[in-house]
Design an enzyme around this catalytic site. Structure first.
Site: not given
Ligand code: F6R
Length: 603
Positions: A2, A27, A74, A100-101, A476, A480, A483, A499, A598
């Site tokens: 949010c 956000r 969100w 937000n929260g 990773e 990527k 997501e 396994h 984010k």
């Molecule tokens: C994936 C991504 C998330 C963040 C995770 C932690 O691309 O961006 O998995 O890495 O939400 O976020 P931070 O680094 O802000 O604690």
């Protein structure tokens, strides 16, 4: 999670709110709304979907004003509908609030308020707050907000306006980020700095428990006990252009290409910054175990550091998922160093895990990208990544910057513990300084990776395999892809494949294998053979031309040869570009993938 914006001043508030919300859209983006004080009183416009819908709705409504608050949502409690979109209003329609929260005791509060005659219009947890403000309002909005939030349990950043207070926004923070600033005749607040970059470069970052009042030209702050506090503004290093796409199709594409700079700047910031002072009281020779705590992509950076640090330091080093670490009652104390890693510095799981560790006496070091963020304030010492503003929801440049910072930090710890001579340290740093150039070289492979994506973007499943340092990079790479393209992708330690996951391999199943001459190449070739024997399609990302790999693989992406320490800087950008092009060809919302936000400020 949010985003909140508030504005008071001579400019058109609706324009500032909408442009701020569009900069905060990363956000949350399931619904959005604004409350504006117009000559006809407080007016709300709310829409389901993206900010673009809200912009049109505000234009259609023809509303304008000089005081307002806005929100991009969100969803946590209640579906993404117009009624559940913020702002929410009290029974009189004279008070509006954005939040937000999560208010954890919202059920009890709602029952109480309903019993006292309040009428609710939404299913959100948030709405209790605006009714509480209404109950406590006796002409002083700051006091009413303070009393209202005192009843709330959970996390919040709120902004409140009242029709009888045409020059005032009141805000409060507990656990969710909020920044505020004032300039002559104007006042601003937002969840995050990017919303306000076109208007200001210095901000006050509210602390937990604080209440702020934003008025034209003035910002006042009270601490959790109601005592006034002088707000000290902090300059942020980001310029407004960093929030533009600069000719790229998506922020993610731009940010992937910004990695040489992000890595170089992070390496340059070196070990002279104040974080070292923060650790000066710590006797590193006493450290017996290091925990690296993080979530998501930052957790993958933590895993990379585990692989880099353990052989270097000769100490147990464990990467931990913050949401698990927090509750598993880890054995912590003065001899366990905790390193919390977070791009935003606001991820609640990481923040709480770090706080818990500190409370148990563990020294706490933070690696963060956002100056002044909650985690940076919590830690005894902070090492900043210098990636700049990252807007794409999927982390890219902040990941490689984290690895650069962690690689340096590992060297520093090794030197401090006497595990590295000055000459070895110098050589290692020189080696690391090649990283930005390597990333640049890999970025030249864009057309090759786009062509590969063209062949594979319709496949529904992928497996990513790697060993050693390439294992976290496989995780990773898979994250990527899944997501942003919504393709199911799993990352696995290549040796673990037999396994279980091997059962998934059948004719036509794409398997991305990461191969380096520096990480158990013969074993990886054996794993490739196992895939081949089951007719999987092998996509090899390899940093050395190897006849066996060439024979086994259906497709090879040849990466520049480097050294073990530098592997993250060659494999990562290639995997990011592959995922990016797959998602782009699939036509997904690359910068704002569905259901994601984010900054994750809820558990
Ligand atoms: C994936 C991504 C998330 C963040 C995770 C932690 O691309 O961006 O998995 O890495 O939400 O976020 P931070 O680094 O802000 O604690």
């Amino acid at each position: 999670m949010c985003g909140i914006v508030g504005y008071v001043g001579p400019q058109k508030a609706e324009e500032i709110l909408l442009s701020g919300l569009s900069r905060l859209e990363y956000r949350g983006y399931d619904s959005a709304g604004v409350a504006l004080l117009t000559p006809d009183g407080l007016r709300l416009v709310r829409q389901v979907g993206k900010i673009a819908n809200l912009v049109q709705a505000v234009q259609r409504a023809g509303l304008t004003g000089h005081l307002g608050i806005g929100h991009t949502r969100w969803a946590t409690h209640g579906l993404p509908t117009e009624e559940n979109a913020h702002p929410h209003t009290d029974c009189t329609g004279r008070i509006a609030l954005v939040h937000n929260g999560i208010i954890e005791n919202h059920r009890e509060l709602r029952a109480e308020l309903v019993a006292r005659g309040h009428r609710f219009q939404s299913q959100t947890d948030t709405e209790v707050l605006v009714h509480l403000v209404e109950e406590h309002y006796r002409g002083d909005l700051v006091e009413a907000v303070r009393r209202a939030v005192a009843r709330a349990v959970g996390a919040y950043a709120v902004a409140v306006v009242h029709a009888d207070h045409p020059e005032e926004i009141v805000a409060a923070r507990q656990g969710s980020p909020l920044v505020a600033t004032a300039r002559p005749a104007e006042g601003f607040l937002a969840s995050d700095v990017p919303a306000l970059l076109p208007y200001a470069r210095a901000f006050y970052f509210l602390e937990d428990g604080e209440v702020a009042q934003v008025r034209p030209g003035s910002l006042r702050v009270w601490d959790r006990h109601g005592r006034p506090k002088e707000p000290v503004l902090r300059e942020v290093p980001w310029d407004p252009l960093s929030a533009e796409k600069a000719g790229f199709r998506h922020f993610m594409e731009k940010e992937i290409h910004e990695q040489p700079r992000a890595v170089a700047d992070t390496l340059r910031s070196e070990l002279s910054t104040p974080w070292e002072e923060g650790l000066s009281g710590l006797d590193l020779s006493r450290v017996e175990h290091i925990y690296l705590v993080a979530c998501g992509t930052s957790y993958h950076a933590a895993l990379v550091a585990e692989y880099l640090w353990e052989p270097l330091l000769g100490l147990p080093v464990s990467a931990e998922i913050a949401s698990e670490f927090r509750y598993k009652n880890p054995a912590l104390g003065p001899t366990t160093l905790v390193v919390a890693i977070s791009q935003s510095g606001e991820t609640i799981d990481t923040l709480m895990a770090a706080r818990g560790a500190k409370e148990r006496g563990a020294p706490l070091l933070a690696v963060v990208n956002v100056v002044g963020s909650a985690l940076a304030r919590e830690a005894q010492a902070v090492l900043y990544t210098r990636a700049g503003l990252e807007i794409g929801v999927a982390a890219t440049k902040t990941f490689t910057a984290q690895i650069a910072a962690l690689a340096l930090l590992g060297l520093w710890l090794a030197r401090a513990r006497g595990a590295l001579t000055e000459e070895e340290l110098r050589q290692a740093k020189e080696e690391l300084s090649r990283a930005p150039r390597l990333v640049e070289e890999v970025l030249q492979l864009g057309p090759r990776l786009e062509a590969l994506a063209q062949k594979f973007y319709t496949y529904p499943n992928f497996l990513y395999l790697g060993r050693g340092l390439l294992y976290p990079l496989a995780l990773e790479g898979a994250l990527k892809l899944k997501e942003i393209s919504y393709i199911h992708a799993e990352g696995y330690a290549a040796g673990e494949m037999k396994h279980g996951p091997i059962a998934l391999i059948h004719e036509g199943m794409p398997v991305v294998v990461l191969y380096s001459a520096d990480e158990l190449p013969e074993k990886v070739v054996a794993n490739m053979q196992e895939v081949r024997a089951r007719r999987g399609i092998l996509l090899a990302f390899a940093d050395a031309p190897d006849p066996e790999v060439e024979e086994l693989a259906d497709h090879i992406v040849l990466l520049p040869r480097s050294s073990r320490r530098l592997l993250p800087f060659t494999f990562t950008p290639a995997l990011q570009l592959f995922a990016y092009h797959v998602a782009r060809l699939k036509g997904t919302d690359v910068d704002q993938p569905r259901n994601l936000a984010k900054t994750v400020t809820v558990e």
